[in-house]
Scaffold this active site. Structure first.
Site, PDB file in Angstrom:
ATOM      1  N   CYS A 157      53.741  -6.864   5.481  1.00  0.00           N
ATOM      2  CA  CYS A 157      54.021  -6.205   6.846  1.00  0.00           C
ATOM      3  C   CYS A 157      55.638  -5.602   7.156  1.00  0.00           C
ATOM      4  O   CYS A 157      55.855  -4.601   6.299  1.00  0.00           O
ATOM      5  CB  CYS A 157      53.451  -7.233   7.692  1.00  0.00           C
ATOM      6  SG  CYS A 157      53.381  -6.428   9.590  1.00  0.00           S
ATOM      7  N   LYS A 178      50.038  -0.888  19.990  1.00  0.00           N
ATOM      8  CA  LYS A 178      50.378  -1.566  18.794  1.00  0.00           C
ATOM      9  C   LYS A 178      48.923  -1.836  17.901  1.00  0.00           C
ATOM     10  O   LYS A 178      48.056  -1.763  18.400  1.00  0.00           O
ATOM     11  CB  LYS A 178      50.600  -3.161  19.468  1.00  0.00           C
ATOM     12  CG  LYS A 178      50.871  -4.173  18.338  1.00  0.00           C
ATOM     13  CD  LYS A 178      51.184  -5.449  19.185  1.00  0.00           C
ATOM     14  CE  LYS A 178      51.497  -6.560  17.843  1.00  0.00           C
ATOM     15  NZ  LYS A 178      51.829  -8.042  18.546  1.00  0.00           N
ATOM     16  N   HIS A 250      48.611  -8.259   7.420  1.00  0.00           N
ATOM     17  CA  HIS A 250      48.560  -9.737   7.181  1.00  0.00           C
ATOM     18  C   HIS A 250      47.283 -10.364   6.679  1.00  0.00           C
ATOM     19  O   HIS A 250      46.852 -11.370   7.176  1.00  0.00           O
ATOM     20  CB  HIS A 250      49.010 -10.427   8.319  1.00  0.00           C
ATOM     21  CG  HIS A 250      50.296 -10.273   8.681  1.00  0.00           C
ATOM     22  ND1 HIS A 250      51.342 -10.951   8.205  1.00  0.00           N
ATOM     23  CD2 HIS A 250      51.196  -9.479   9.735  1.00  0.00           C
ATOM     24  CE1 HIS A 250      52.719 -10.653   8.922  1.00  0.00           C
ATOM     25  NE2 HIS A 250      52.488  -9.508   9.766  1.00  0.00           N
ATOM     26  N   GLU A 252      47.207 -12.825   4.748  1.00  0.00           N
ATOM     27  CA  GLU A 252      47.195 -14.440   4.567  1.00  0.00           C
ATOM     28  C   GLU A 252      47.101 -15.013   5.876  1.00  0.00           C
ATOM     29  O   GLU A 252      47.006 -16.350   6.035  1.00  0.00           O
ATOM     30  CB  GLU A 252      48.554 -14.718   4.221  1.00  0.00           C
ATOM     31  CG  GLU A 252      49.763 -14.574   5.150  1.00  0.00           C
ATOM     32  CD  GLU A 252      50.101 -13.140   5.486  1.00  0.00           C
ATOM     33  OE1 GLU A 252      50.846 -12.858   6.297  1.00  0.00           O
ATOM     34  OE2 GLU A 252      49.865 -12.170   4.782  1.00  0.00           O
TER      35      GLU A 252
END
Length: 320
Positions: A157, A178, A250, A252
């Site tokens: 990221c 966003k 992301h 994870e």
């Protein structure tokens, strides 16, 4: 290179897990999920050279990120010795100094070492240019260090945005809205080992207000785009045959991470949109469905196997 006989002893294949300090709080959480995690006391009794992995944790909730990354690195038969690193020139507001002092190292404390692999996490710095980040000089020093002292570095990221900017001059730009939610991605280069086991289309969470300038990525012959999304653009990018890997999302993240971010920002009165493709029926009262874990595991396992374990020399001193 580490050879296969380093994971066999007395004629038997042994289990080689994540290795961390015995009293790291994240260790108990990982063990509660039936993931085998080994502390230093047991690890030193095994005649094995573990993979040395450094993790520069820039996320504010460092404990949560520790759990997420240790979980992601656990799906391998390799013993992985993790060293958590924090920025010395920045005071964390969300993680006690006692935790950092006990379980983390500063860059000055590890810069004389070499690592098989290194991870640079995201950070909530969308509102700043790189030069405005108070610890940008330290970040540059760390990223320069990885070029000669790490076999493979994976950037996540904001860490990916920063790495692309520092190493390849790829600029960032503010997005109109966003990039928030779980988005579909298309595999572009299936034969590249990092993408081994991936379906044609896979899901990955994103949470950011900025993006790299796509045109600069496409124009750079050193950057190989492995996966992209119609919604969020190039998402997994590789350079120098895997010495540097950039992941824009992301993978994870836990099931509830985006939920926590969304409801936190709502509580602050911020103009935040509901994360896309996340809540069943777009109802925040419904528990999100975890749809990206298998590909996240494949990504990190492939990284450890093909770009760290199979590339790194047996002696760390030989890393160039």
């Amino acid at each position: 290179m580490l050879h296969s006989n380093n994971i066999i002893r007395k004629g038997e294949v042994i289990e080689l897990p994540i290795r961390v300090k015995a009293d790291l709080p994240a260790k108990a959480v990982i063990e509660s999920e039936n993931i085998f995690i080994m502390d230093e006391t047991r690890a030193i009794s095994q005649d094995i050279r573990p993979l040395e992995i450094g993790i520069l944790n820039l996320m504010p909730l460092k404990h949560d990120t520790e759990i997420q990354l240790l979980r992601s690195l656990s799906n391998t038969p390799l013993q992985v010795n993790v060293t958590f690193v924090h920025i010395a020139s920045h005071v964390s507001k969300n993680t006690p100094a006692s935790h950092l002092n006990q379980f983390y190292s500063t860059f000055d404390e590890i810069k004389h070492k070499k690592f098989d692999g290194f991870m640079i996490t995201g950070a909530p710095l969308d509102n700043f240019s790189f030069e405005e980040v108070t610890y940008w000089e330290e970040m540059k020093e760390i990223m320069e260090f990885t070029k000669k002292n790490v076999t493979s570095t994976i950037h996540i990221c904001w860490g990916a945005l920063a790495g692309l900017y520092y190493h390849y001059g790829v600029h960032t730009r503010r997005t109109d809205k966003k990039r928030f939610g779980v988005f579909e991605h298309e595999v572009v280069h299936r034969k590249v080992p990092l993408m081994r086991g991936f379906d044609d289309v896979f899901l990955m969470p994103h949470s950011r207000h900025v993006e790299s300038v796509f045109e600069e990525i496409y124009a750079n012959p050193e950057l190989n785009i492995l996966a992209k999304s119609e919604d969020v653009g190039p998402s997994i990018i590789m350079a120098h045959e895997g010495k540097q890997i950039f992941v824009m999302g992301h993978p994870e993240y836990d099931r509830m991470t985006l939920d926590t971010e969304y409801k936190r920002d709502l509580g602050k009165g911020l103009d935040i949109q509901m994360p896309k493709n996340y809540y069943p029926d777009d109802n925040p009262d419904n528990e999100p469905i975890l749809t990206w874990r298998a590909h996240a595991n494949a990504l990190y396992t492939n990284w450890l196997n093909y770009y760290v374990y199979q590339q790194t020399p047996y002696s760390l001193d030989e890393i160039q």
